[in-house]
Scaffold this motif. Structure first.
Motif, PDB file in Angstrom:
ATOM      1  N   ALA A  32      83.926  44.674  74.061  1.00 56.64           N
ATOM      2  CA  ALA A  32      84.944  44.054  74.909  1.00 56.64           C
ATOM      3  C   ALA A  32      84.325  43.080  75.906  1.00 56.64           C
ATOM      4  N   ARG A 228      89.938  53.955  73.268  1.00 53.98           N
ATOM      5  CA  ARG A 228      90.948  54.289  74.277  1.00 53.98           C
ATOM      6  C   ARG A 228      90.258  54.901  75.503  1.00 53.98           C
ATOM      7  N   ALA A 231      88.554  52.295  77.632  1.00 49.80           N
ATOM      8  CA  ALA A 231      89.521  51.547  78.433  1.00 49.80           C
ATOM      9  C   ALA A 231      90.008  52.389  79.612  1.00 49.80           C
ATOM     10  N   ASP A 232      90.367  53.635  79.341  1.00 51.32           N
ATOM     11  CA  ASP A 232      90.918  54.501  80.388  1.00 51.32           C
ATOM     12  C   ASP A 232      89.883  54.807  81.472  1.00 51.32           C
ATOM     13  N   GLY A 235      88.662  50.859  82.925  1.00 50.71           N
ATOM     14  CA  GLY A 235      89.614  49.795  83.210  1.00 50.71           C
ATOM     15  C   GLY A 235      89.287  48.500  82.480  1.00 50.71           C
ATOM     16  N   GLU A 237      89.333  45.950  79.522  1.00 47.38           N
ATOM     17  CA  GLU A 237      90.363  45.781  78.503  1.00 47.38           C
ATOM     18  C   GLU A 237      89.769  45.900  77.106  1.00 47.38           C
ATOM     19  N   PRO A 239      90.501  46.628  73.349  1.00 50.10           N
ATOM     20  CA  PRO A 239      91.697  46.660  72.512  1.00 50.10           C
ATOM     21  C   PRO A 239      91.835  47.984  71.762  1.00 50.10           C
ATOM     22  N   THR A 242      98.185  50.112  69.431  1.00 49.17           N
ATOM     23  CA  THR A 242      99.224  50.809  70.187  1.00 49.17           C
ATOM     24  C   THR A 242     100.243  51.491  69.293  1.00 49.17           C
ATOM     25  N   ALA A 271      94.503  39.063  71.750  1.00 52.06           N
ATOM     26  CA  ALA A 271      93.164  38.635  72.172  1.00 52.06           C
ATOM     27  C   ALA A 271      92.304  38.100  71.027  1.00 52.06           C
ATOM     28  N   GLU A 274      88.687  36.563  71.913  1.00 51.76           N
ATOM     29  CA  GLU A 274      87.746  37.639  72.217  1.00 51.76           C
ATOM     30  C   GLU A 274      87.363  38.383  70.957  1.00 51.76           C
TER      31      GLU A 274
END
Ligand code: ADP
Ligand code: MG
Length: 296
Positions: A32, A228, A231-232, A235, A237, A239, A242, A271, A274
């Motif tokens: 990321a 996930r 990201a959690d 913070g 981003e 991908p 979902t 994105a 990226e």
């Protein structure tokens, strides 16, 4: 609260998924675009190198802690934005190391990378405890077995004693038929549940391939769960699909893993620019660079 960038990945019990978590959190963050260093701080049972096809024959963290090398000398580039600091694996080397130098090494890495992940040894020895206090936050790793969760209590206690902070608990190798709720297991430790990583045969396969799971089988359930979690936790981003289609982990899928790793994820939503950057990183990781580079 200041921004947390140095995480210790720790557990009470061995073999619960710390190294898997370190490697895949790190790779997900690097994919990321964050600059990441993963460090094998499991000085007694070092094995991170094998997860990423590094050969620990050259300079390692052991040499750094023995005062024979600088941390830069033991830093190896894995792919765009990610380096690893392996540990030596011989008992003779282990006997010569002093964990005190770890503080200096971590501060050096902290100044040069967005995230530093320390793969900490299990148990309660000195070199296990030290990183808990050096890190900004400790990520506890356990399988859902009550005994493993129970052992994690000691790690919580040791973190408190060494002045560290617990970020929370990651449960690994979870199964849909587990009889205790994951939240309840975290409650027993009085820490937040950061995430759960399902049992996934691709985890083991990826180690044999020497390629991080999130690259080896990016759409498999454990890889998705690691992105996930990345990201959690931070913070950043990262991908994460979902939809309710977390991918499959069957044998046919693993055969295609190499092809899958170099193909853009159709679900990777907006994105796209990226994503192109991440593809390059995937290819680099897959090619398993073993050559030393003194600076990222
Ligand atoms: P530790 O560093 O805590 O000793 P490892 O990360 O080496 O643990 O994992 C221990 C074993 O469990 C390895 O063989 C690894 O491949 C396997 N493993 C880890 N996570 C999973 C998972 N989600 N599903 C299946 N096997 C896993
Ligand atoms: Mg390990």
């Amino acid at each position: 609260m200041s921004h947390e960038t140095v995480y210790a990945i720790a557990s009470g019990k061995g073999g619960v998924g710390k190294t898997t978590t370190t490697v895949n959190l790190g790779t997900a963050l690097a994919d990321a675009g964050a600059r990441v260093a993963i460090v094998d701080a499991d000085l007694g049972m070092a094995n991170l190198a094998g997860f990423v096809s590094l050969s620990p024959d050259s300079t390692t963290l052991h040499d750094v802690l023995a005062g024979d090398a600088s941390i830069e000398d033991a830093t190896y580039r894995l792919a765009d934005d990610i380096v690893a600091v392996p540990s030596g694996t011989s008992l003779d080397e282990y006997a010569e190391t002093s964990p005190e130098g770890l503080r200096e090494a971590v501060e050096d890495l902290r100044s040069r990378f967005d995230y530093v992940l320390l793969d900490v040894g299990a148990g309660i020895s000195h070199e296990t405890v030290l990183p808990l206090g050096l890190a900004d936050a400790v990520v506890l790793v356990s399988t859902p077995e009550p005994a493993a969760v129970h052992d994690t209590k000691k790690t919580v206690e040791l973190t408190d004693r060494s002045g560290g902070e617990v970020a929370g608990l990651v449960l690994t190798r979870t199964r849909p038929d587990g009889d205790v709720s994951h939240e309840e297991l975290a409650d027993r430790l009085e820490v937040p549940l950061l995430g759960t990583i399902p049992e996934d045969p691709a985890a083991r396969d990826s180690v044999y391939a020497g390629t991080p799971l999130v690259v080896y089988e990016p759409d498999g359930p454990a890889a998705v769960a690691y992105r996930r979690l990345a990201a959690d936790l931070t913070g950043v981003e990262v991908p994460v699909p979902t939809d309710d289609e977390p991918g499959t982990a069957d044998a046919a899928a693993t055969d295609d893993a190499t092809a899958a790793a170099s193909e853009p994820d159709a679900d990777a939503d907006a994105a796209t620019d990226e994503a192109d950057g991440r593809e390059a990183a995937h290819d680099d990781v897959s090619s398993a660079i073993t050559e030393a580079e003194s600076d990222p």
